[in-house]
Design a protein around this motif. Structure first.
Motif, PDB file in Angstrom:
ATOM      1  N   ASP A   1       7.841  -3.623   1.728  1.00 28.60           N
ATOM      2  CA  ASP A   1       6.963  -3.894   2.231  1.00 28.60           C
ATOM      3  C   ASP A   1       5.552  -4.103   0.901  1.00 28.60           C
ATOM      4  O   ASP A   1       4.998  -4.996   1.191  1.00 28.60           O
ATOM      5  CB  ASP A   1       5.824  -2.596   3.119  1.00 28.60           C
ATOM      6  CG  ASP A   1       6.999  -2.383   4.324  1.00 28.60           C
ATOM      7  OD1 ASP A   1       7.467  -3.240   4.858  1.00 28.60           O
ATOM      8  OD2 ASP A   1       7.084  -0.990   4.569  1.00 28.60           O
ATOM      9  N   ASP A   2       6.089  -3.407  -0.152  1.00 27.76           N
ATOM     10  CA  ASP A   2       5.139  -4.207  -1.418  1.00 27.76           C
ATOM     11  C   ASP A   2       5.585  -5.668  -2.135  1.00 27.76           C
ATOM     12  O   ASP A   2       4.457  -6.071  -2.687  1.00 27.76           O
ATOM     13  CB  ASP A   2       5.535  -3.168  -2.892  1.00 27.76           C
ATOM     14  CG  ASP A   2       4.734  -1.747  -1.980  1.00 27.76           C
ATOM     15  OD1 ASP A   2       3.898  -1.515  -0.787  1.00 27.76           O
ATOM     16  OD2 ASP A   2       4.791  -0.846  -2.986  1.00 27.76           O
ATOM     17  N   ALA A   3       6.704  -5.734  -1.782  1.00 23.83           N
ATOM     18  CA  ALA A   3       6.941  -7.479  -2.220  1.00 23.83           C
ATOM     19  C   ALA A   3       6.049  -8.956  -1.627  1.00 23.83           C
ATOM     20  O   ALA A   3       5.609  -8.389  -0.994  1.00 23.83           O
ATOM     21  CB  ALA A   3       7.902  -7.586  -2.235  1.00 23.83           C
ATOM     22  N   GLU A   4       5.826  -9.059  -2.586  1.00 22.63           N
ATOM     23  CA  GLU A   4       4.673 -10.491  -2.306  1.00 22.63           C
ATOM     24  C   GLU A   4       5.778 -11.786  -2.820  1.00 22.63           C
ATOM     25  O   GLU A   4       6.127 -11.338  -4.331  1.00 22.63           O
ATOM     26  CB  GLU A   4       3.964 -10.605  -2.349  1.00 22.63           C
ATOM     27  CG  GLU A   4       3.315  -8.947  -2.603  1.00 22.63           C
ATOM     28  CD  GLU A   4       1.797  -8.762  -2.901  1.00 22.63           C
ATOM     29  OE1 GLU A   4       0.974  -9.460  -3.481  1.00 22.63           O
ATOM     30  OE2 GLU A   4       0.919  -8.840  -2.308  1.00 22.63           O
ATOM     31  N   PRO A   5       4.818 -13.310  -2.254  1.00 24.00           N
ATOM     32  CA  PRO A   5       5.882 -14.065  -2.443  1.00 24.00           C
ATOM     33  C   PRO A   5       5.768 -14.162  -3.940  1.00 24.00           C
ATOM     34  O   PRO A   5       4.452 -14.038  -5.043  1.00 24.00           O
ATOM     35  CB  PRO A   5       5.360 -15.217  -1.976  1.00 24.00           C
ATOM     36  CG  PRO A   5       4.922 -14.663  -0.707  1.00 24.00           C
ATOM     37  CD  PRO A   5       4.791 -13.104  -1.468  1.00 24.00           C
ATOM     38  N   GLY A   6       6.583 -14.470  -4.920  1.00 19.75           N
ATOM     39  CA  GLY A   6       6.982 -14.975  -5.866  1.00 19.75           C
ATOM     40  C   GLY A   6       7.333 -13.601  -7.247  1.00 19.75           C
ATOM     41  O   GLY A   6       8.256 -13.462  -7.833  1.00 19.75           O
TER      42      GLY A   6
ATOM     43  N   ILE B   1      10.098 -10.676  -7.670  1.00 13.82           N
ATOM     44  CA  ILE B   1      12.036 -10.699  -8.338  1.00 13.82           C
ATOM     45  C   ILE B   1      12.268  -9.218  -8.333  1.00 13.82           C
ATOM     46  O   ILE B   1      11.669  -8.038  -8.736  1.00 13.82           O
ATOM     47  CB  ILE B   1      12.035 -10.945  -9.706  1.00 13.82           C
ATOM     48  CG1 ILE B   1      11.827 -11.771 -10.313  1.00 13.82           C
ATOM     49  CG2 ILE B   1      13.744 -10.903  -9.886  1.00 13.82           C
ATOM     50  CD1 ILE B   1      12.084 -12.290 -11.033  1.00 13.82           C
ATOM     51  N   ILE B   2      13.359  -8.733  -6.722  1.00 15.14           N
ATOM     52  CA  ILE B   2      13.687  -7.892  -6.870  1.00 15.14           C
ATOM     53  C   ILE B   2      14.817  -7.638  -7.499  1.00 15.14           C
ATOM     54  O   ILE B   2      15.850  -7.623  -7.403  1.00 15.14           O
ATOM     55  CB  ILE B   2      13.351  -7.351  -4.777  1.00 15.14           C
ATOM     56  CG1 ILE B   2      12.717  -7.312  -4.757  1.00 15.14           C
ATOM     57  CG2 ILE B   2      14.993  -6.329  -4.788  1.00 15.14           C
ATOM     58  CD1 ILE B   2      12.226  -6.964  -2.965  1.00 15.14           C
ATOM     59  N   THR B   3      15.178  -6.204  -8.544  1.00 12.94           N
ATOM     60  CA  THR B   3      15.863  -6.238  -9.074  1.00 12.94           C
ATOM     61  C   THR B   3      16.936  -4.855  -8.894  1.00 12.94           C
ATOM     62  O   THR B   3      16.592  -3.468  -8.558  1.00 12.94           O
ATOM     63  CB  THR B   3      15.473  -6.304 -10.768  1.00 12.94           C
ATOM     64  OG1 THR B   3      14.605  -7.159 -11.330  1.00 12.94           O
ATOM     65  CG2 THR B   3      16.999  -5.871 -11.944  1.00 12.94           C
TER      66      THR B   3
ATOM     67  N   ILE C   1      11.275 -14.238  -1.635  1.00 10.19           N
ATOM     68  CA  ILE C   1      10.968 -13.258  -2.975  1.00 10.19           C
ATOM     69  C   ILE C   1      12.695 -13.514  -3.895  1.00 10.19           C
ATOM     70  O   ILE C   1      13.103 -13.709  -3.057  1.00 10.19           O
ATOM     71  CB  ILE C   1      10.685 -11.783  -1.839  1.00 10.19           C
ATOM     72  CG1 ILE C   1       9.310 -12.037  -1.863  1.00 10.19           C
ATOM     73  CG2 ILE C   1      11.796 -10.494  -3.641  1.00 10.19           C
ATOM     74  CD1 ILE C   1       8.938 -10.147  -0.825  1.00 10.19           C
ATOM     75  N   HIS C   2      12.267 -13.100  -4.949  1.00 14.81           N
ATOM     76  CA  HIS C   2      13.852 -13.565  -5.354  1.00 14.81           C
ATOM     77  C   HIS C   2      14.782 -12.037  -5.185  1.00 14.81           C
ATOM     78  O   HIS C   2      13.709 -11.043  -5.263  1.00 14.81           O
ATOM     79  CB  HIS C   2      13.806 -14.419  -6.978  1.00 14.81           C
ATOM     80  CG  HIS C   2      12.796 -15.437  -6.362  1.00 14.81           C
ATOM     81  ND1 HIS C   2      13.221 -16.473  -6.723  1.00 14.81           N
ATOM     82  CD2 HIS C   2      11.571 -15.661  -6.808  1.00 14.81           C
ATOM     83  CE1 HIS C   2      12.382 -17.866  -6.957  1.00 14.81           C
ATOM     84  NE2 HIS C   2      11.353 -17.126  -6.972  1.00 14.81           N
ATOM     85  N   ILE C   3      15.741 -12.027  -5.819  1.00 14.72           N
ATOM     86  CA  ILE C   3      16.728 -11.103  -5.823  1.00 14.72           C
ATOM     87  C   ILE C   3      17.617 -11.361  -7.169  1.00 14.72           C
ATOM     88  O   ILE C   3      17.756 -12.379  -7.760  1.00 14.72           O
ATOM     89  CB  ILE C   3      17.640 -10.874  -4.778  1.00 14.72           C
ATOM     90  CG1 ILE C   3      18.550  -9.865  -4.896  1.00 14.72           C
ATOM     91  CG2 ILE C   3      18.842 -12.262  -4.695  1.00 14.72           C
ATOM     92  CD1 ILE C   3      17.776  -8.299  -4.080  1.00 14.72           C
TER      93      ILE C   3
END
Length: 195
Positions: free
Chosen positions: A61-66, A68-70, A96-98
């Protein structure tokens, strides 16, 4: 190796299935790539088989475009390849990147993108194998005179008894207790009396 420009922040996800597992290894991996402690989401004692997990849901929910989820490894996101690939695909469509430190996957690089696309292909292959096995199993059972699905908890006579008790105004929890079944079963096999 070409890298995609990212303007977001690094978010970290940590999951341990049991209280006995140590999350230190995962924290160390996130430390090495610069994920701030305040940007980490941790689920304790939650199985990877569950698609919905409180801290994972909060991070998504908090993640925004740009951003990176690590993660330390992709298996922290989920147990099945299909679920992980679906999640990665949803993140990609949101921009969103991983980054999986232990697996060496980083979707901000062209190589990482290609590897994650291969993961999606294998996940689809896994889903098709599951569908084929299910169809074959149902066909084999039907050929042997069996039908698929969960066996009935109550036979017809006991189901009728449950209905007559409910019609007589007995509370559903009492009916369930008397018949040795769950309350949900009583609701499922009976209809409420029309006034």
């Amino acid at each position: 190796m070409t890298t995609t420009n990212t303007k977001g922040q690094r978010l970290g996800y940590i999951r341990v299935s049991t209280g006995k597992q140590d999350e230190r290894l995962q924290h160390d991996a996130l430390d090495k790539v610069g994920v701030l402690k305040r940007n980490r989401y941790t689920d304790h004692g939650v199985s990877g088989a569950k698609t919905s997990r409180p801290q994972l849901d909060a991070m998504l929910d908090d993640a925004e475009p740009g951003d990176i989820i690590t993660v330390y490894k992709l298996d922290r996101l989920g147990r099945s390849t299909a679920h992980v690939a679906q999640l990665i695909e949803e993140l990609a469509t949101r921009g969103i990147h991983i980054h999986s430190v232990g697996d060496g996957l980083d979707s901000t690089t062209n190589t990482g993108k290609a590897m994650l696309q291969m993961l999606a292909i294998f996940a689809e292959l896994e889903r098709s194998f599951i569908r084929e096995r299910t169809t074959a199993g149902l066909a084999a059972a039907k050929a042997q005179g069996r039908t698929g699905g969960r066996p009935k908890v109550l036979d017809t006579k006991r189901a009728a008894q449950a209905q007559s008790l409910r019609d007589a105004g007995h509370p559903v929890p009492d009916i369930a207790k008397a018949l040795g079944v769950s309350i949900a079963t009583v609701y499922r096999i009976t209809k409420a009396r029309v006034a």
